[in-house]
Design an enzyme around this catalytic site. Structure first.
Site, PDB file in Angstrom:
ATOM      1  N   SER A  17      21.457 -22.335  12.983  1.00 36.68           N
ATOM      2  CA  SER A  17      21.445 -23.015  14.288  1.00 36.68           C
ATOM      3  C   SER A  17      22.619 -23.997  14.462  1.00 36.68           C
ATOM      4  O   SER A  17      23.203 -24.043  15.559  1.00 36.68           O
ATOM      5  CB  SER A  17      20.120 -23.744  14.507  1.00 36.68           C
ATOM      6  OG  SER A  17      19.092 -22.805  14.574  1.00 36.68           O
ATOM      7  N   THR A  62      11.554 -25.463  13.480  1.00 37.30           N
ATOM      8  CA  THR A  62      11.350 -24.268  12.663  1.00 37.30           C
ATOM      9  C   THR A  62      10.202 -24.493  11.690  1.00 37.30           C
ATOM     10  O   THR A  62       9.499 -25.506  11.775  1.00 37.30           O
ATOM     11  CB  THR A  62      12.676 -23.837  11.978  1.00 37.30           C
ATOM     12  OG1 THR A  62      12.460 -22.564  11.366  1.00 37.30           O
ATOM     13  CG2 THR A  62      13.160 -24.835  10.949  1.00 37.30           C
ATOM     14  N   LYS A  66       6.176 -25.331  13.772  1.00 35.77           N
ATOM     15  CA  LYS A  66       6.109 -24.724  15.108  1.00 35.77           C
ATOM     16  C   LYS A  66       4.744 -24.927  15.789  1.00 35.77           C
ATOM     17  O   LYS A  66       4.671 -25.028  17.004  1.00 35.77           O
ATOM     18  CB  LYS A  66       6.429 -23.231  15.024  1.00 35.77           C
ATOM     19  CG  LYS A  66       7.901 -22.941  14.787  1.00 35.77           C
ATOM     20  CD  LYS A  66       8.149 -21.443  14.812  1.00 35.77           C
ATOM     21  CE  LYS A  66       9.627 -21.138  14.822  1.00 35.77           C
ATOM     22  NZ  LYS A  66       9.895 -19.721  15.063  1.00 35.77           N
ATOM     23  N   ASN A  87       9.393 -23.714  19.590  1.00 31.05           N
ATOM     24  CA  ASN A  87      10.626 -23.689  18.782  1.00 31.05           C
ATOM     25  C   ASN A  87      11.748 -24.497  19.428  1.00 31.05           C
ATOM     26  O   ASN A  87      12.839 -24.613  18.864  1.00 31.05           O
ATOM     27  CB  ASN A  87      11.074 -22.248  18.492  1.00 31.05           C
ATOM     28  CG  ASN A  87      11.702 -21.579  19.700  1.00 31.05           C
ATOM     29  OD1 ASN A  87      11.517 -22.017  20.838  1.00 31.05           O
ATOM     30  ND2 ASN A  87      12.449 -20.526  19.463  1.00 31.05           N
ATOM     31  N   GLY A 129       3.565  -5.747  13.230  1.00 32.46           N
ATOM     32  CA  GLY A 129       3.421  -7.143  12.831  1.00 32.46           C
ATOM     33  C   GLY A 129       2.689  -7.924  13.907  1.00 32.46           C
ATOM     34  O   GLY A 129       2.694  -7.533  15.090  1.00 32.46           O
ATOM     35  N   GLY A 131       2.494 -11.725  13.632  1.00 34.58           N
ATOM     36  CA  GLY A 131       2.698 -13.141  13.307  1.00 34.58           C
ATOM     37  C   GLY A 131       3.227 -13.894  14.525  1.00 34.58           C
ATOM     38  O   GLY A 131       3.108 -13.426  15.671  1.00 34.58           O
ATOM     39  N   GLY A 132       3.824 -15.055  14.270  1.00 38.08           N
ATOM     40  CA  GLY A 132       4.297 -15.922  15.348  1.00 38.08           C
ATOM     41  C   GLY A 132       5.334 -15.244  16.237  1.00 38.08           C
ATOM     42  O   GLY A 132       5.260 -15.325  17.466  1.00 38.08           O
ATOM     43  N   THR A 155      -3.267  -6.948   8.856  1.00 31.30           N
ATOM     44  CA  THR A 155      -4.550  -7.627   9.035  1.00 31.30           C
ATOM     45  C   THR A 155      -5.028  -7.445  10.479  1.00 31.30           C
ATOM     46  O   THR A 155      -4.383  -7.925  11.430  1.00 31.30           O
ATOM     47  CB  THR A 155      -4.391  -9.136   8.727  1.00 31.30           C
ATOM     48  OG1 THR A 155      -3.769  -9.257   7.454  1.00 31.30           O
ATOM     49  CG2 THR A 155      -5.718  -9.869   8.730  1.00 31.30           C
ATOM     50  N   TYR A 223      17.077 -10.558  10.313  1.00 30.49           N
ATOM     51  CA  TYR A 223      18.543 -10.573  10.392  1.00 30.49           C
ATOM     52  C   TYR A 223      19.213 -10.783   9.030  1.00 30.49           C
ATOM     53  O   TYR A 223      20.433 -10.831   8.945  1.00 30.49           O
ATOM     54  CB  TYR A 223      19.045 -11.599  11.421  1.00 30.49           C
ATOM     55  CG  TYR A 223      18.516 -12.987  11.231  1.00 30.49           C
ATOM     56  CD1 TYR A 223      19.143 -13.887  10.383  1.00 30.49           C
ATOM     57  CD2 TYR A 223      17.376 -13.405  11.908  1.00 30.49           C
ATOM     58  CE1 TYR A 223      18.646 -15.156  10.209  1.00 30.49           C
ATOM     59  CE2 TYR A 223      16.875 -14.679  11.749  1.00 30.49           C
ATOM     60  CZ  TYR A 223      17.509 -15.550  10.892  1.00 30.49           C
ATOM     61  OH  TYR A 223      17.020 -16.812  10.716  1.00 30.49           O
TER      62      TYR A 223
END
Ligand code: NAP
Length: 279
Positions: A17, A62, A66, A87, A129, A131-132, A155, A223
């Site tokens: 960042s 981060t 979050k 974020n 996925g 997640g967040g 899950t 990434y």
């Protein structure tokens, strides 16, 4: 006046960042500074007050804050409220307001590369996925009118929680990773959002790729590395590819837009970021 920006989290020392936002400031002719604040959880409240007093314009958030930051903020925009994660924080006249730029950043990066496919809201989408990051992406795809978004996750209850988002309008099937592997040929867009395949586990992929074909766009939000095993195998099967570093760039660009009301010029930053990541 020099504009103060920053990032809070723990750990933050490898964050990209500062590189991205320093370039945005430079390209936008704004005099400013982006600082990284590595803070422990028991300091979070005090540090937020210090940032407020420093007259900071805004900052990114981060892991692991979050979600934890939410009760300490003065307000949330609708997206952050529904996703339940922040974020980006903007200091608006002394009030700290939380935003989430992951989903919009992701969608913009994909639209930039594949505008024609993305213009069709009837495409069949598979999200791998729950997640967040998946939550933010599902929310925005749903808000943007895409009609068919299935979710495959290790899950079940985490996938179920995403399809239960309050504003959800799409009908989504929840699949196991094994079931999804068998159905890959039936999707126009496959979005990989798990940690599987991330450095140092580059040899792994979350699903079997044998049914991917050349009509599909395969997108991986990881990434590091730029070429995950999933993307390599998908490219070998002729699929169109979308890399995770472009989401990183566009979600940062949207944060900048929230702080300054203007988009930074991205120009060749995609290539530069790719080179930086490939070392
Ligand atoms: P998260 O909230 O921890 O979610 C992790 C997801 O990965 C969950 O769906 C989890 O499944 C799944 N998972 C983890 N280990 C697994 C395994 N061994 N087998 C199968 N599934 C597994 O993480 P996140 O914040 O969403 O981030 C996920 C990835 O996205 C990370 O690699 C992160 O670097 C990347 N990311 C990229 C950007 C970008 O700008 N490009 C932005 C945000 C995140 P369960 O539900 O079963 O636990």
């Amino acid at each position: 006046m020099k504009q103060l920006l920053g990032l809070i989290g723990h750990p933050v020392k490898h964050s990209l960042s500062p590189w991205i936002h320093s370039k945005f400031l430079e390209k936008s002719n704004i005099e400013g500074m982006y600082t990284v604040f590595d803070i422990s959880e028991n300091e979070l409240k005090d540090q937020l007050n210090k940032l407020r007093q420093k007259d900071i314009r805004g900052f990114n958030v981060t892991i692991p804050y979050k979600q934890k930051i939410i009760p300490l903020l003065d307000g949330l925009d609708q997206t952050a409220k529904e996703i339940g994660a922040v974020n980006t924080v903007s200091n608006i006249n002394g009030k700290l307001i939380g935003f989430n730029t992951d989903g919009i950043g992701y969608l913009r990066s994909l639209q930039k590369e594949y505008p024609e496919t993305l213009a069709n809201k009837d495409i069949r989408i598979l999200l791998i996925g729950a997640g967040g990051a998946a939550r933010g992406i599902y929310y925005i795809l749903n808000q943007s009118g895409y009609q068919s978004i299935d979710i495959a996750n290790r899950t079940y209850k985490n996938a179920k929680s995403i399809t239960s988002l309050k504003s959800s309008k799409v009908k989504s099937s929840i699949l196991t990773l094994e079931e999804a592997s068998e159905l890959l040929g039936s999707y126009d867009l496959i979005i990989q959002t798990t940690n599987v395949g991330m450095k140092p586990n580059e040899a792994l992929a979350p699903i079997r790729t044998s049914w991917i074909n050349d009509a599909t766009i395969v997108s991986d939000i990881i990434y590091q590395p730029i070429w995950t095993k999933l993307l390599q195998e998908a490219a070998d099967r002729g699929a169109r590819i979308h890399h995770g570093h472009t989401m990183l760039l566009y979600q940062a660009s949207y944060s900048f837009e929230i702080w300054f009301g203007q988009s930074p010029l991205l120009e060749d930053m995609d290539t530069q970021l790719k080179q930086l990541l490939e070392g």
